[in-house]
Scaffold this motif. Structure first.
Motif, short mmCIF file in Angstrom:
data_model
loop_
_atom_site.label_atom_id
_atom_site.label_comp_id
_atom_site.label_asym_id
_atom_site.label_seq_id
_atom_site.Cartn_x
_atom_site.Cartn_y
_atom_site.Cartn_z
N GLY A 555 31.13 39.95 26.94
CA GLY A 555 32.07 39.21 27.78
C GLY A 555 31.29 38.53 28.99
O GLY A 555 31.17 37.58 29.56
N LEU A 572 38.94 40.63 30.33
CA LEU A 572 38.22 40.96 29.06
C LEU A 572 39.04 42.15 28.33
O LEU A 572 39.19 43.31 28.88
N ASN A 618 43.84 37.98 26.56
CA ASN A 618 42.55 37.52 26.78
C ASN A 618 42.19 36.13 26.39
O ASN A 618 40.80 35.56 25.99
#
Length: 658
Positions: A555, A572, A618
């Motif tokens: 991420g 994340l 997310n």
């Protein structure tokens, strides 16, 4: 310049690498080298890339006496590549395996250019065994390949580069569209046969037999990829059979994977990597004449973990397949277990790892008088010197300025993070987390570096609404979270006031190997592997969204590449939650031990400070950076448990770490 050809198993990873290069630098000029006899003559130009062809013959013992021409052919084609590389002004060459890629590595050596060899199979092919001796940069799709490399060679496991459509595939989200595309009724189970880029006669014959057995069933469907050579014949044999359809090629493998309940396929390296990455249950029928039987070794990547079934080619008949697949298609729980057993590994980000292979890293670590290197030691020992360590302190503005000088991107990870200790020493958290962030941001502004500032899900406090989006109110329920809220706002102020390119990355409960002993997962595992019969914890009712370390790292890298992420706060997390009590039970199962959970009052947070629920939304990370988590909780806990068992001496299971 990318050397890739012969079969789709080498070409598609090469195209995925080209796609990743363009993401990293839209100005990159990329072309390919292949031959005039492989699939590259169609696939590469169709993808929009220039293909240079050279005269090369396969590394194949079946050539008979012609194999003695191989050294001369390799030298001739290598010199051809040398001229192509010079004419194109190439800066680096990459060989993706298969005989068409070997001349590229020879040409790069002759031209004095750096090169990278990528080995896609679990057992290296002849071409790469040779090419790997010409470059120090060797990348592997599967870690088990390392055992089959020639002596004295070192390599890095990066996974198999996958095209964007497959790497980013969300099977559940695409399933309805995919099944409409292939006209599969909602109640039917779909079995997809994929014999590779050219089809497989054995698989096709078995599929036709199975279609005849299922002719009168309404709850079964077959999709058979035949390859172009036998399509007409197969369609004639299936005429009037309502359960099966045959196609020469699957232009949208993402749709095929999303629609399927189970795959029957060869075990080419690209196929195995795709199945692993998207967690697709499969029956694997290795091609029996593959060099070094590498397809059987590839298949074992899945069958050894229970994610797939291995069926020898000689046993692949309609009758045998029916006996294998009928129980699976009738048991959704078993299919789900096979999917969960797959290890997605690094395949989804392998192309980007290859692109960033040459990145140099400088680590500013907290000064210690004994020059301890910790987990950086293995990287600092690498001969290419790609990792540099500087000792210092983020509270020292001068040292931070020195560390940031010459850097393009700064990942600001430095912080005091232990929540219990923040009750004892709150001022230390302000100095390290807030003042340290000021120093890092100022240094980035001075030296023109992009800043990724690390936040924490703790800044949200107990969820008011769930899942928690980036717009959720911030609640300072501990001195730690308060210091991180201040640091986040300070970092963002440098974007608003000075246009410093800042992204605030907010991970939810990252875990994995090498995590410090104060966190709940290593705390529990250390006690278990030390033989404790009672696991001592604080409150067991709070829920958390646990994200595996490689997913969090992926991420960060994705956000660093995404210009749309500048000036943004990005979560994340996995989008799923588990209570500490249920997590502890899962850890007990992962460790193979037996123990009872006991609440230890000394480990409880103050009443108003306990964060009862954290659950990530997310979607923003996916929309802005194309990121999604890959490692399921059960698999991540298993990996972490294995690591703790091997490194118990680094932890203190009998002592509560604040």
């Amino acid at each position: 310049m990318i050397g890739a050809g012969g079969t789709g198993g080498h070409i598609y990873p090469g195209l995925a690498l080209a796609e990743a290069l363009h993401r990293a630098d839209p100005r990159a000029v990329i072309s390919f080298v292949g031959t005039e006899r492989g699939l590259e003559t169609g696939l590469i130009p169709e993808a929009g890339y220039r293909l240079h062809t050279v005269g090369m013959i396969p590394f194949d013992a079946a050539l008979g006496l012609r194999r003695y021409l191989l050294p001369a052919a390799l030298l001739r084609s290598g010199r051809q590549c040398q001229e192509i590389l010079r004419a194109q002004g190439a800066q680096v060459a990459v060989g993706m395996g298969g005989y068409p890629s070997a001349p590229v590595i020879v040409g790069a050596r002759l031209a004095g250019l750096p090169s990278v060899v990528h080995e896609s199979n679990a057992v290296p092919g002849r071409a790469n065994r040779f090419a790997a001796r010409l470059t120090p940069h060797i990348a592997l799709a599967f870690d088990r390949t390392r055992a089959h490399l020639p002596a004295g060679l070192s390599a890095q496991t990066v996974g198999m580069p996958l095209t964007g459509a497959v790497a980013r595939l969300d099977r559940a989200a695409l399933r309805a569209e995919a099944r409409r595309h292939f006209e599969v009724p909602d109640h039917a189970r779909l079995l997809v046969f994929n014999g590779g880029s050219l089809g497989a006669a054995r698989l096709t014959a078995a599929a036709v037999e199975l279609a005849e057995r299922w002719r009168h069933r309404t709850d079964r469907r077959l999709l058979i990829k035949t390859g172009p050579a036998t399509l007409t014949e197969v369609r004639a044999r299936l005429a009037g059979n309502p359960v099966a359809q045959a196609v020469a090629y699957l232009d949208r493998m993402d749709l095929a994977y999303a629609a399927a309940d189970l795959m029957v396929c060869r075990a080419g390296s690209a196929t195995v990597a795709e199945l692993s990455s998207i967690r697709m249950p499969a029956v694997l029928v290795p091609y029996p004449h593959a060099p070094h039987d590498h397809q059987t070794h590839n298949a074992r990547v899945l069958s050894d973990t229970g994610a797939g079934l291995l069926l020898p080619d000689r046993e692949c008949t309609g009758e045998r397949l029916a006996a294998l697949v009928e129980p699976l298609l009738a048991d959704p729980a078993r299919l789900a277990a096979m999917a969960a057993a797959a290890d997605p590994g690094d395949h989804a980000r392998a192309a980007d790892l290859l692109v960033t292979r040459g990145a140099r890293v400088r680590a500013l670590v907290h000064y210690k008088p004994y020059a301890e290197r910790g987990y950086l030691a293995r990287y600092l020992a690498e001969p290419d010197g790609a990792v540099e360590m500087i000792a210092g302190d983020v509270r020292d503005v001068g040292r931070v300025l020195d560390a940031v000088a010459g850097c393009d991107t700064v990942f600001h990870l430095a912080a005091l993070i232990g929540i219990p200790y923040s009750y004892l020493a709150p001022e230390a958290y302000v100095q390290t987390n807030v003042v340290g962030t000021q120093n890092v941001a100022a240094a980035c502004l001075r030296h023109g570096a992009r800043l990724l500032h690390t936040s924490t899900s703790e800044v949200y406090g107990t969820a008011i609404t769930a899942p928690i989006s980036e717009e959720h109110p911030l609640q300072p329920q501990s001195p730690y979270s308060a210091s991180k809220i201040g640091a986040d706002m300070l970092a963002l102020s440098y974007w608003h006031a000075f246009e410093l390119p800042v992204s605030v990355v907010r991970p939810f409960n990252t875990y994995g190997p090498r995590q410090s002993a104060r966190a709940v997962i290593p705390t529990v595992l250390a006690q278990l592997h030390a033989g404790a019969r009672e696991i001592r914890l604080g409150s067991t009712t709070p829920t958390r969204d646990f994200t595996y370390a490689t997913d969090t790292a992926e991420g960060f890298l994705a956000i660093a590449r995404a210009d749309r992420a500048i000036g943004e706060v990005i979560n994340l997390g996995t989008g799923s939650e588990v209570s500490i009590g249920d997590l502890s039970k899962a850890l007990i199962a992962a460790s193979g031990r037996e123990a009872e959970i006991v609440v230890d009052p000394s480990r409880l947070r103050p009443g108003g400070s306990e964060v009862e629920r954290l659950l990530s939304d997310n979607r923003k990370a996916h929309e802005l950076a194309g990121w999604q988590p890959r490692v399921a909780l059960a698999e991540g806990l298993r990996r972490t448990s294995d690591w703790v068992a091997e490194h118990l001496h680094l932890l203190a299971p009998d002592r509560y770490q604040v």
